[in-house]
Design a protein around this motif. Structure first.
Motif, PDB file in Angstrom:
ATOM      1  N   LEU A 103       0.810  -1.217   0.000  1.00 26.16           N
ATOM      2  CA  LEU A 103       0.000   0.000   0.000  1.00 26.16           C
ATOM      3  C   LEU A 103       0.846   1.271   0.000  1.00 26.16           C
ATOM      4  N   TYR A 104       2.156   1.143   0.054  1.00 20.37           N
ATOM      5  CA  TYR A 104       2.991   2.341   0.012  1.00 20.37           C
ATOM      6  C   TYR A 104       2.786   3.041  -1.335  1.00 20.37           C
ATOM      7  N   PRO A 105       2.542   4.352  -1.344  1.00 17.75           N
ATOM      8  CA  PRO A 105       2.208   5.069  -2.578  1.00 17.75           C
ATOM      9  C   PRO A 105       3.447   5.483  -3.375  1.00 17.75           C
ATOM     10  N   VAL A 106       4.079   4.519  -3.995  1.00 20.75           N
ATOM     11  CA  VAL A 106       5.361   4.760  -4.654  1.00 20.75           C
ATOM     12  C   VAL A 106       5.229   5.794  -5.774  1.00 20.75           C
ATOM     13  N   GLU A 107       4.271   5.595  -6.662  1.00 19.06           N
ATOM     14  CA  GLU A 107       4.137   6.511  -7.797  1.00 19.06           C
ATOM     15  C   GLU A 107       3.766   7.918  -7.334  1.00 19.06           C
ATOM     16  N   ALA A 108       2.868   8.006  -6.391  1.00 19.10           N
ATOM     17  CA  ALA A 108       2.469   9.328  -5.893  1.00 19.10           C
ATOM     18  C   ALA A 108       3.631  10.034  -5.222  1.00 19.10           C
ATOM     19  N   MET A 109       4.468   9.278  -4.511  1.00 19.99           N
ATOM     20  CA  MET A 109       5.610   9.900  -3.852  1.00 19.99           C
ATOM     21  C   MET A 109       6.664  10.330  -4.859  1.00 19.99           C
ATOM     22  N   ALA A 110       6.835   9.555  -5.926  1.00 19.32           N
ATOM     23  CA  ALA A 110       7.793   9.959  -6.961  1.00 19.32           C
ATOM     24  C   ALA A 110       7.368  11.281  -7.587  1.00 19.32           C
ATOM     25  N   ALA A 111       6.078  11.410  -7.863  1.00 21.33           N
ATOM     26  CA  ALA A 111       5.580  12.663  -8.430  1.00 21.33           C
ATOM     27  C   ALA A 111       5.702  13.806  -7.430  1.00 21.33           C
ATOM     28  N   ALA A 112       5.412  13.516  -6.149  1.00 21.41           N
ATOM     29  CA  ALA A 112       5.505  14.554  -5.124  1.00 21.41           C
ATOM     30  C   ALA A 112       6.948  15.010  -4.928  1.00 21.41           C
ATOM     31  N   GLN A 113       7.881  14.078  -5.015  1.00 22.37           N
ATOM     32  CA  GLN A 113       9.286  14.467  -4.866  1.00 22.37           C
ATOM     33  C   GLN A 113       9.723  15.366  -6.015  1.00 22.37           C
ATOM     34  N   GLU A 114       9.262  15.072  -7.233  1.00 22.75           N
ATOM     35  CA  GLU A 114       9.603  15.926  -8.365  1.00 22.75           C
ATOM     36  C   GLU A 114       9.041  17.329  -8.159  1.00 22.75           C
ATOM     37  N   ARG A 115       7.807  17.409  -7.673  1.00 26.63           N
ATOM     38  CA  ARG A 115       7.210  18.720  -7.400  1.00 26.63           C
ATOM     39  C   ARG A 115       7.983  19.453  -6.304  1.00 26.63           C
ATOM     40  N   ALA A 116       8.376  18.708  -5.271  1.00 30.41           N
ATOM     41  CA  ALA A 116       9.092  19.329  -4.152  1.00 30.41           C
ATOM     42  C   ALA A 116      10.431  19.897  -4.602  1.00 30.41           C
ATOM     43  N   LYS A 151       1.948   5.803   9.571  1.00 29.65           N
ATOM     44  CA  LYS A 151       0.825   4.890   9.364  1.00 29.65           C
ATOM     45  C   LYS A 151      -0.105   5.348   8.247  1.00 29.65           C
ATOM     46  N   SER A 152      -0.131   6.654   7.953  1.00 27.71           N
ATOM     47  CA  SER A 152      -1.028   7.159   6.919  1.00 27.71           C
ATOM     48  C   SER A 152      -0.368   7.251   5.552  1.00 27.71           C
ATOM     49  N   LEU A 153       0.966   7.297   5.504  1.00 25.28           N
ATOM     50  CA  LEU A 153       1.670   7.328   4.227  1.00 25.28           C
ATOM     51  C   LEU A 153       2.709   6.215   4.153  1.00 25.28           C
ATOM     52  N   ALA A 154       3.845   6.403   4.824  1.00 19.85           N
ATOM     53  CA  ALA A 154       4.881   5.372   4.805  1.00 19.85           C
ATOM     54  C   ALA A 154       5.888   5.645   5.912  1.00 19.85           C
ATOM     55  N   PRO A 155       6.345   4.581   6.599  1.00 17.81           N
ATOM     56  CA  PRO A 155       7.304   4.800   7.691  1.00 17.81           C
ATOM     57  C   PRO A 155       8.660   5.293   7.206  1.00 17.81           C
ATOM     58  N   GLY A 156       9.002   5.006   5.935  1.00 17.91           N
ATOM     59  CA  GLY A 156      10.296   5.429   5.428  1.00 17.91           C
ATOM     60  C   GLY A 156      10.451   6.930   5.301  1.00 17.91           C
ATOM     61  N   LEU A 157       9.352   7.675   5.335  1.00 13.03           N
ATOM     62  CA  LEU A 157       9.461   9.131   5.341  1.00 13.03           C
ATOM     63  C   LEU A 157      10.182   9.625   6.586  1.00 13.03           C
ATOM     64  N   ARG A 158       9.973   8.932   7.703  1.00 13.50           N
ATOM     65  CA  ARG A 158      10.514   9.348   9.000  1.00 13.50           C
ATOM     66  C   ARG A 158      10.133  10.793   9.305  1.00 13.50           C
ATOM     67  N   VAL A 159       8.850  11.080   9.187  1.00 12.61           N
ATOM     68  CA  VAL A 159       8.337  12.408   9.507  1.00 12.61           C
ATOM     69  C   VAL A 159       7.327  12.270  10.638  1.00 12.61           C
ATOM     70  N   GLY A 160       7.652  12.877  11.756  1.00 17.13           N
ATOM     71  CA  GLY A 160       6.761  12.921  12.894  1.00 17.13           C
ATOM     72  C   GLY A 160       6.794  14.304  13.492  1.00 17.13           C
ATOM     73  N   THR A 211      -1.682  -6.226  10.084  1.00 19.54           N
ATOM     74  CA  THR A 211      -1.646  -5.285   8.970  1.00 19.54           C
ATOM     75  C   THR A 211      -0.671  -5.679   7.872  1.00 19.54           C
ATOM     76  N   ARG A 212       0.362  -6.409   8.212  1.00 20.40           N
ATOM     77  CA  ARG A 212       1.453  -6.641   7.267  1.00 20.40           C
ATOM     78  C   ARG A 212       1.164  -7.756   6.261  1.00 20.40           C
ATOM     79  N   SER A 213       0.341  -8.731   6.645  1.00 22.87           N
ATOM     80  CA  SER A 213       0.216  -9.966   5.866  1.00 22.87           C
ATOM     81  C   SER A 213      -1.122 -10.064   5.161  1.00 22.87           C
TER      82      SER A 213
END
Length: 412
Positions: free
Chosen positions: A48-61, A246-255, A382-384
């Protein structure tokens, strides 16, 4: 000093390492083995990690911010994201919070660490919801605190005295890790009353708020206090932790930490000595995901998937584990807390048998500062995928039979 003499502090370090918990490392290793079913880690569903959406968001950022987000950033975090978090918390609480009330952190785990470093000296008291999140215990272990269990009824002998002595109270009212409990609004308000009377801090850890399966969680403790202090600069005991893990992805490490401005300033000084600043690149990416409304659109997909998996796991447990364990179906979050019906089940011993059956869970002892709670287990859903959850429960049933058959003194 000669080479034969031990360095000062070395025995204490060895003692601390010997009491540290390596079980998280075990879970991560097990999760990478194809023949294992891991019901242990508190991990989101990777598909469920939004890979494509994050790639587009990173380009915008990168287009929006340029090289500025590849620099060291402000200790407190990207100002635009601090403002967005302040707006989010203001909407949820019904009173204004400003960027001065927000410190961005490298995941909510760093928030736990910073609060411990600022507020607790060795031997001082933390009153904690029990069982207690393993990550919190890990974060505070170097501070060597003492613990008292938080009784949500607030009727336990000595509870008022403990609250007065505590450096802070730790609570996870929404779908607690490990139990999945949703604390009632009456209990939240009553705890706030006690904390205000005691004159201590209250650390409200809220990572699972987005994962609401059976209706809204209701106002958090910060919101309860905001209703009592609706105007002016926020001045209160509640320190609120949130995250996008939990709402986007843990790899962001944003809290983030939300608190009164003077405490945020003090925590920023502690953060400066920890990592200088969190990644501006991931903060800018997170901001794009929030401002584009993607996060709000994505969460319902996560919730629908997790609700189905929760139901599958509980149905399989009813079929295969109900002779030995009991549980409540959690109204949100990531975990089912299964309690043994008989003292003959020791979940530390069961864990070893489960590994032989190639399934993993988390034994309850790791959620007890004293390691004495051995009658329950935390199971993640949640994982399986659903069929993997069902197979994992079957393996847990086989492991339970093995543990009971192998217990000392069992008649042949």
């Amino acid at each position: 000093m000669s080479q034969s003499q031990p360095r000062v502090g070395r025995p204490a370090l060895a003692s601390w390492l010997s009491t540290g918990n390596s079980i998280t490392q075990q879970f991560m290793a097990i999760g990478g083995q194809a023949d294992f079913v891991s019901l242990a880690g508190g991990l989101p569903a990777a598909e469920l990690y939004p890979v494509e959406a994050m790639a587009a968001a990173q380009e915008r950022a990168l287009t929006r911010w340029g090289s500025a987000i590849l620099e060291y950033g402000p200790i407190e975090g990207l100002p635009a994201l601090r403002a967005a978090v302040a707006e989010r918390v203001s909407a949820a609480s019904g009173r204004r919070f400003g960027p001065e009330n927000v410190l961005l952190t490298t995941g909510a785990m760093q928030g736990l660490d910073l609060v411990g470093k600022l507020l607790v000296d060795p031997g001082e008291l933390i009153v904690s919801q029990f069982p207690t999140y393993l990550g919190a215990l890990d974060a505070w272990r170097p501070r060597a605190p003492r613990y008292e269990k938080l009784d949500w009824s607030l009727q336990a002998p000595g509870q008022d005295a403990a609250l007065r002595q505590a450096k802070f109270v730790y609570a996870v009212p929404n779908y607690s890790n490990p139990t999945g409990v949703l604390v009632s609004q009456e209990e939240r308000a009553a705890l706030l009353d006690k904390v205000l009377a005691a004159g201590t801090w209250l650390l409200e850890d809220d990572p699972y708020l987005p994962l609401q399966f059976d209706g809204p969680a209701g106002p958090g403790i910060l919101a309860h206090h905001a209703q009592r202090q609706p105007n002016g600069a926020y001045d209160g005991p509640v320190i609120y932790l949130g995250t996008l893990s939990k709402s986007l992805a843990p790899g962001l490490r944003v809290g983030w930490i939300v608190a009164e401005a003077s405490l945020i300033a003090a925590l920023a000084l502690v953060k400066q000595s920890t990592d200088i600043a969190s990644s501006l690149l991931t903060q800018a990416l997170a901001l794009e995901m929030i401002e584009s409304d993607f996060e709000a659109q994505h969460v319902p997909k996560i919730v629908a998937t997790y609700r189905e998996r929760r139901d599958v796991l509980c149905a399989a447990a009813s079929e295969h584990l109900s002779d030995w364990f009991e549980w409540e179906v959690p109204p949100g979050g990531m975990f089912v807390w299964m309690r043994a019906k008989t003292p003959e089940i020791d979940t530390d011993a069961l864990y070893a048998h489960a590994l032989q059956e190639k399934v993993a869970f988390v034994p309850s002892s790791v959620f007890d500062p004293d390691g004495a709670l051995k009658s329950a287990m935390r199971v993640n859903f949640t994982r399986s995928a659903p069929e993997v959850l069902t197979e994992g429960v079957r393996r847990l049933a086989r492991a339970t039979r093995r543990q009971l058959e192998a217990r000392p003194g069992r008649a042949a």
